[in-house]
Design an enzyme around this catalytic site. Structure first.
Site, PDB file in Angstrom:
ATOM      1  N   HIS A 114       0.662  -1.333  -0.153  1.00 34.41           N
ATOM      2  CA  HIS A 114       0.070   0.035   0.020  1.00 34.41           C
ATOM      3  C   HIS A 114       0.877   1.341  -0.049  1.00 34.41           C
ATOM      4  CE1 HIS A 114      -3.941  -1.768   0.714  1.00 34.41           C
ATOM      5  NE2 HIS A 114      -3.388  -2.819   1.232  1.00 34.41           N
ATOM      6  N   GLU A 115       2.163   1.068   0.014  1.00 33.71           N
ATOM      7  CA  GLU A 115       3.239   2.628   0.188  1.00 33.71           C
ATOM      8  C   GLU A 115       3.612   2.426  -1.392  1.00 33.71           C
ATOM      9  OE1 GLU A 115       4.774   3.388   3.906  1.00 33.71           O
ATOM     10  OE2 GLU A 115       3.644   1.599   4.692  1.00 33.71           O
ATOM     11  N   MET A 116       5.132   2.073  -1.452  1.00 37.18           N
ATOM     12  CA  MET A 116       5.703   1.981  -2.359  1.00 37.18           C
ATOM     13  C   MET A 116       5.735   0.592  -3.321  1.00 37.18           C
ATOM     14  SD  MET A 116       8.812   4.151  -0.542  1.00 37.18           S
ATOM     15  CE  MET A 116       9.482   4.924  -2.256  1.00 37.18           C
TER      16      MET A 116
END
Length: 307
Positions: A114-116
């Protein structure tokens, strides 16, 4: 519990257990410069749009004004992004302390879907395809090819240098300035009411785990220590956040539920101290907290001077 808090608050009232931020720290300048380039590089994400700086924005106290940050392909996280300012002083990293240090912390958002969402092999492949990066890494680490550990180490070195000395309160502690009447009253209340029990040391926090909702239960406890330990005792337990530069980093708490400092102060008074504060006392504590702001960032000043 309430009586214990009152006892500790009065015991600590006469003691000074907050320390000034040092003006400088030892830093590897070349490594920090490389770390900064990686910190702002969106190519270290699956959709080539999200960099570390996307969730730790300079004009938002190097935190994020959103309750949760937006990652690759518009995916939302599930916990508020804390500031990286002075994070090197924290005894653990991230809200639930799952990262033991800055280098360890760097690895989590790179891997997180959900981030990078850019796992180690992809990170290494990208970095080793860029001649500029390869040259800089070789000069600093004397190794080739570049590894994920080296990448995390460089970013961590930059983050380590993100300290903010010379806030008004630091200058007060050094007897180089005076607080106003309301700021002084706020600091007095900060100690008497028990805030200082958890928020102390050089980072005015970041040095213990504590329960959010020690006296009144708090319901929204995602991302707590329990998710790591699975010990019921650790439900709603988090690393105490730093209060440095707190006026710059709204919204507050792990869930971003407090939109401003006044709300945050009142929320903590109710859930962790067991009562509501009068408005004038909230305003005084808020005035004190604003003295913890410093726009001087050690590593950015050093990098600018070296160019």
């Amino acid at each position: 519990m309430r009586y214990l808090i009152i006892f500790l608050a009065f015991f600590l009232y006469a003691k000074e257990i907050i320390n000034p931020i040092p003006k400088t720290i030892p830093i590897n300048l070349k490594k920090a410069k490389l770390g900064y380039l990686l910190f702002i590089d969106p190519n270290l994400s699956r959709d080539k749009k999200i960099a570390c700086i996307s969730c730790h924005k300079p004009n938002e106290g190097w935190a994020d004004k959103n309750p949760v940050s937006i990652g690759v392909f518009g995916k939302k996280g599930y916990i508020q992004s804390p500031t990286i300012l002075n994070s090197g002083f924290n005894f653990r990293q991230m809200w639930n302390g799952k990262a033991k240090d800055l280098k360890d912390q760097v690895k989590f958002p790179l891997n997180n879907h959900h981030e990078m969402d850019f796992p180690p092999k992809k990170v290494e492949k990208y970095i080793n395809s860029i001649p500029k990066y390869k040259k800089m890494f070789l000069e600093i680490y004397n190794k080739s090819p570049v590894t994920f550990e080296m990448i995390a180490d460089a970013i961590a070195e930059f983050e380590k240098g993100m300290i903010t000395p010379d806030s008004k309160f630091d200058l007060y502690l050094k007897r180089k300035t005076k607080l106003t009447k309301i700021e002084k009253e706020g600091y007095k209340l900060f100690k008497i009411k028990g805030c200082i029990i958890c928020h102390n040391g050089v980072n005015i926090g970041g040095n213990t785990y504590q329960r959010f909702g020690a006296l009144n239960e708090y319901k929204n406890c995602q991302g707590d220590r329990y998710e790591i330990t699975h010990d019921p005792f650790d439900k709603c337990v988090y690393k105490v956040p730093t209060l440095r530069n707190i006026a710059l980093t709204a919204p507050y708490f792990h869930d971003g539920s407090a939109k401003n400092l006044e709300d945050a102060i009142q929320t903590m008074a109710y859930y962790n101290l067991g009562y509501y504060l009068e408005k004038d006392k909230v305003k005084a504590i808020e005035a004190f907290l604003k003295t913890l702001t410093s726009t001087k960032i050690f590593i950015l000043k050093v990098l600018n001077e070296s160019n």
